[in-house]
Design a protein around this motif. Structure first.
Motif, PDB file in Angstrom:
ATOM      1  N   TYR A   1      78.366-113.520 -76.961  1.00  0.00           N
ATOM      2  CA  TYR A   1      78.507-114.104 -75.629  1.00  0.00           C
ATOM      3  C   TYR A   1      78.420-113.039 -74.541  1.00  0.00           C
ATOM      4  N   GLU A   2      79.010-111.878 -74.775  1.00  0.00           N
ATOM      5  CA  GLU A   2      78.920-110.798 -73.789  1.00  0.00           C
ATOM      6  C   GLU A   2      77.472-110.379 -73.560  1.00  0.00           C
TER       7      GLU A   2
ATOM      8  N   GLY B   1      75.781-112.646 -70.997  1.00  0.00           N
ATOM      9  CA  GLY B   1      76.303-112.794 -69.648  1.00  0.00           C
ATOM     10  C   GLY B   1      77.697-113.351 -69.506  1.00  0.00           C
ATOM     11  N   PHE B   2      78.405-113.569 -70.598  1.00  0.00           N
ATOM     12  CA  PHE B   2      79.763-114.097 -70.532  1.00  0.00           C
ATOM     13  C   PHE B   2      80.779-112.959 -70.450  1.00  0.00           C
ATOM     14  N   THR B   3      81.941-113.271 -69.888  1.00  0.00           N
ATOM     15  CA  THR B   3      83.047-112.337 -69.731  1.00  0.00           C
ATOM     16  C   THR B   3      84.274-112.902 -70.443  1.00  0.00           C
TER      17      THR B   3
ATOM     18  N   TYR C   1      83.722-116.884 -70.040  1.00  0.00           N
ATOM     19  CA  TYR C   1      83.081-117.628 -68.962  1.00  0.00           C
ATOM     20  C   TYR C   1      81.853-116.883 -68.445  1.00  0.00           C
ATOM     21  N   ARG C   2      81.009-117.676 -67.748  1.00  0.00           N
ATOM     22  CA  ARG C   2      79.836-117.117 -67.072  1.00  0.00           C
ATOM     23  C   ARG C   2      79.662-117.879 -65.765  1.00  0.00           C
TER      24      ARG C   2
END
Length: 147
Positions: free
Chosen positions: A118-119, A122-124, A143-144
């Protein structure tokens, strides 16, 4: 490999999502989102075979008031097809589907083993590690922002 991704009928991805995410459930058991009118089902298709999938639904983010929040659930890639970029293709189609519905924020409960995936997409990480009660596996909320 010619993989295309986009919106599909829920029934096309139920078996894949169940086999990958809930293998102990009996065949034919519906998966989360299959019966929700506002759910959007995304599938990556190779020929006629669904090889990746997820479910999207409008849902508030549990860690803050985020307008236009959607939850990503049921992310699954077929056994033997992981590492081919199918998950990224599914996520790209999911982001486009949420944006098309004026969504601004996409979040998920990511299994700890999938955090790096996920990272890369673009996810955090948005929460400390926790054990998800349904699976008993460690997770992080992620989330993104789409806006």
């Amino acid at each position: 490999m010619t993989i295309t991704a986009g919106e599909i009928d829920a029934a096309r991805s139920t078996d894949l999502r169940r086999e990958v995410l809930r293998p102990h459930w009996a065949p034919g058991t519906p998966m989360h989102g299959d019966d929700l009118a506002d759910a959007v089902h995304i599938g990556a298709v190779d020929g006629d075979t669904v090889v990746g999938a997820c479910v999207l639904q409008p849902a508030p983010y549990p860690h803050g008031d985020e307008p236009g929040a959607w939850q990503l659930r049921g992310m699954a890639t077929a056994e033997g097809r992981r590492g081919e970029g199918i998950g990224a293709v599914v996520l790209d189609a999911a982001v486009e589907a949420v944006r098309a519905r004026d969504g601004q924020f996409l979040w998920c409960k990511a299994r700890e083993v999938a955090v790096a995936f996920y990272e890369r997409n673009g996810f955090t990480v948005g929460s400390p590690r926790y054990v998800e009660p349904q699976t008993g596996l460690p997770h992080h909320d992620m989330y993104r922002r789409l806006a």
